[in-house]
Design a protein around this motif. Structure first.
Motif, mmCIF file in Angstrom:
data_model
loop_
_atom_site.group_PDB
_atom_site.id
_atom_site.type_symbol
_atom_site.label_atom_id
_atom_site.label_comp_id
_atom_site.label_asym_id
_atom_site.label_seq_id
_atom_site.Cartn_x
_atom_site.Cartn_y
_atom_site.Cartn_z
ATOM 1 N N GLU A 127 1.213 -1.005 -0.335
ATOM 2 C CA GLU A 127 0.205 -0.304 0.102
ATOM 3 C C GLU A 127 1.249 0.924 -0.333
ATOM 4 O OE1 GLU A 127 -2.729 -0.189 3.026
ATOM 5 O OE2 GLU A 127 -3.796 -1.543 2.584
ATOM 6 N N VAL A 128 1.457 1.174 0.333
ATOM 7 C CA VAL A 128 3.212 2.249 0.941
ATOM 8 C C VAL A 128 3.581 2.413 -0.553
ATOM 9 C CG1 VAL A 128 5.166 3.317 2.150
ATOM 10 C CG2 VAL A 128 2.979 2.300 3.617
ATOM 11 N N ALA A 129 3.890 1.869 -0.980
ATOM 12 C CA ALA A 129 4.097 1.894 -2.896
ATOM 13 C C ALA A 129 3.524 2.040 -3.584
ATOM 14 C CB ALA A 129 5.240 -0.028 -2.887
ATOM 15 N N ASN A 130 2.146 1.576 -3.292
ATOM 16 C CA ASN A 130 1.334 1.840 -4.384
ATOM 17 C C ASN A 130 1.110 3.973 -4.530
ATOM 18 O OD1 ASN A 130 -0.337 1.630 -6.200
ATOM 19 N ND2 ASN A 130 -2.327 2.209 -4.609
ATOM 20 N N VAL A 131 0.908 4.040 -3.042
ATOM 21 C CA VAL A 131 0.675 6.024 -2.697
ATOM 22 C C VAL A 131 1.805 6.541 -2.921
ATOM 23 C CG1 VAL A 131 0.977 7.737 -0.411
ATOM 24 C CG2 VAL A 131 -0.891 4.763 -0.560
ATOM 25 N N ALA A 132 2.962 5.977 -2.654
ATOM 26 C CA ALA A 132 4.136 6.038 -3.217
ATOM 27 C C ALA A 132 4.376 6.392 -4.705
ATOM 28 C CB ALA A 132 5.483 5.575 -2.766
ATOM 29 N N ARG A 133 4.036 5.885 -5.685
ATOM 30 C CA ARG A 133 3.797 5.735 -6.730
ATOM 31 C C ARG A 133 3.108 7.315 -7.279
ATOM 32 N NH1 ARG A 133 7.465 5.378 -10.193
ATOM 33 N NH2 ARG A 133 6.299 4.533 -11.896
ATOM 34 N N ARG A 134 1.927 6.063 -6.645
ATOM 35 C CA ARG A 134 0.405 6.661 -7.463
ATOM 36 C C ARG A 134 -0.076 8.463 -6.982
ATOM 37 N NH1 ARG A 134 -4.925 5.964 -6.788
ATOM 38 N NH2 ARG A 134 -4.252 5.519 -4.798
ATOM 39 N N LYS A 135 -0.018 8.655 -5.989
ATOM 40 C CA LYS A 135 -0.108 9.687 -4.995
ATOM 41 C C LYS A 135 1.072 10.959 -5.418
ATOM 42 C CE LYS A 135 -4.646 8.633 -3.582
ATOM 43 N NZ LYS A 135 -5.332 8.488 -2.099
ATOM 44 N N MET A 136 2.066 10.443 -5.065
ATOM 45 C CA MET A 136 3.720 10.842 -4.458
ATOM 46 C C MET A 136 4.679 11.387 -5.541
ATOM 47 S SD MET A 136 3.994 9.209 -0.707
ATOM 48 C CE MET A 136 5.676 10.411 -0.165
ATOM 49 N N HIS A 137 3.578 10.458 -6.824
ATOM 50 C CA HIS A 137 4.660 10.328 -7.873
ATOM 51 C C HIS A 137 6.164 10.064 -7.311
ATOM 52 C CE1 HIS A 137 1.040 12.137 -9.567
ATOM 53 N NE2 HIS A 137 0.389 13.238 -8.888
ATOM 54 N N LEU A 138 7.092 9.171 -6.596
ATOM 55 C CA LEU A 138 7.780 9.387 -6.863
ATOM 56 C C LEU A 138 8.236 8.235 -8.050
ATOM 57 C CD1 LEU A 138 8.131 8.625 -2.615
ATOM 58 C CD2 LEU A 138 8.238 10.878 -4.013
ATOM 59 N N THR A 139 9.569 8.337 -7.984
ATOM 60 C CA THR A 139 9.899 7.773 -9.090
ATOM 61 C C THR A 139 10.757 6.258 -8.340
ATOM 62 O OG1 THR A 139 12.591 7.801 -7.940
ATOM 63 C CG2 THR A 139 11.541 9.082 -9.842
ATOM 64 N N TRP A 140 10.755 5.105 -8.954
ATOM 65 C CA TRP A 140 10.748 3.456 -8.506
ATOM 66 C C TRP A 140 12.148 3.892 -7.423
ATOM 67 C CZ3 TRP A 140 7.358 0.042 -8.229
ATOM 68 C CH2 TRP A 140 6.782 -0.051 -9.457
ATOM 69 N N VAL A 141 13.839 4.132 -7.562
ATOM 70 C CA VAL A 141 14.258 4.435 -6.660
ATOM 71 C C VAL A 141 13.573 5.257 -5.498
ATOM 72 C CG1 VAL A 141 16.770 5.464 -6.503
ATOM 73 C CG2 VAL A 141 16.291 4.526 -9.054
ATOM 74 N N GLU A 142 13.221 5.910 -5.502
ATOM 75 C CA GLU A 142 12.648 7.136 -4.591
ATOM 76 C C GLU A 142 11.452 6.032 -3.547
ATOM 77 O OE1 GLU A 142 12.766 11.523 -6.375
ATOM 78 O OE2 GLU A 142 11.460 10.199 -6.509
ATOM 79 N N THR A 143 10.580 5.319 -4.228
ATOM 80 C CA THR A 143 9.715 4.577 -3.500
ATOM 81 C C THR A 143 10.944 3.263 -3.237
ATOM 82 O OG1 THR A 143 8.392 5.086 -4.900
ATOM 83 C CG2 THR A 143 8.254 2.581 -4.388
ATOM 84 N N ARG A 144 11.681 2.613 -3.129
ATOM 85 C CA ARG A 144 12.413 2.094 -2.829
ATOM 86 C C ARG A 144 13.178 2.422 -1.076
ATOM 87 N NH1 ARG A 144 13.011 -0.607 -7.415
ATOM 88 N NH2 ARG A 144 14.711 0.664 -8.763
ATOM 89 N N ASP A 145 13.852 3.279 -1.370
ATOM 90 C CA ASP A 145 14.496 4.489 -0.716
ATOM 91 C C ASP A 145 13.815 4.863 0.816
ATOM 92 O OD1 ASP A 145 17.161 4.210 -2.242
ATOM 93 O OD2 ASP A 145 16.615 6.802 -2.828
ATOM 94 N N LEU A 146 12.154 4.695 0.219
ATOM 95 C CA LEU A 146 10.997 5.271 1.629
ATOM 96 C C LEU A 146 11.305 4.183 1.808
ATOM 97 C CD1 LEU A 146 8.954 7.794 2.547
ATOM 98 C CD2 LEU A 146 7.015 6.352 0.538
ATOM 99 N N LEU A 147 11.019 3.038 1.567
ATOM 100 C CA LEU A 147 10.600 1.928 2.183
ATOM 101 C C LEU A 147 11.811 0.963 2.900
ATOM 102 C CD1 LEU A 147 8.733 -0.098 -1.177
ATOM 103 C CD2 LEU A 147 7.677 0.595 1.052
ATOM 104 N N LEU A 148 12.675 1.530 2.618
ATOM 105 C CA LEU A 148 14.228 0.746 2.553
ATOM 106 C C LEU A 148 14.336 0.743 4.327
ATOM 107 C CD1 LEU A 148 16.454 -0.936 2.706
ATOM 108 C CD2 LEU A 148 18.036 1.509 2.324
#
Length: 132
Positions: A42-63
């Motif tokens: 769910e966090v990854a989905n929001v990061a990509r869809r609503k926060m418009h993070l790149t894949w790298v930024e999404t992985r960094d957020l989750l780490l």
């Protein structure tokens, strides 16, 4: 051993521009706890869809969450329990899966902003809104 389980909204608030909520969420998360793989999804989905993070930024957020928190899978047993909880308590399906995963992980507190604050489920898990 009892502990904390986190809904995706608490993890997301740790990255929020709302400093008060971000600080409160971060203070809870650094103490440790558990999330399900569903919460990370769910966090990854929001990061990509609503926060418009790149894949790298999404992985960094989750780490940090992956390092600080125990991750539990969503099993068939959790799925079945979640369905029963949704029927009994009127939870949305995805919320009921989080509640079921928290119970399966033997947590006593589920931190969530958008579930029923102070509701105790099956006499073992209390839902708490850290911003209430």
């Amino acid at each position: 051993m009892p502990g904390s389980f986190f809904d995706s909204n608490i993890l997301l608030y740790s990255a929020s521009s709302d400093d008060d909520k971000a600080d409160r969420a971060e203070a809870l998360i650094v103490r440790g706890g558990t999330v399900s793989a569903q919460v990370l999804n769910e966090v990854a989905n929001v990061a990509r869809r609503k926060m418009h993070l790149t894949w790298v930024e999404t992985r960094d957020l989750l780490l940090p969450f992956r390092k600080l928190l125990t991750i539990t899978p969503v099993t068939e047993a959790i799925h079945n329990h979640g369905l029963r909880l949704a029927e009994r308590h009127g939870f949305a399906i995805y919320d009921s899966m989080i509640v079921a995963a928290a119970i399966a992980a033997h947590c006593d507190t589920l931190w969530s902003e958008d579930m029923h604050h102070d509701l105790t489920v099956e006499s073992v898990l209390t839902i708490r809104n850290p911003f209430a």
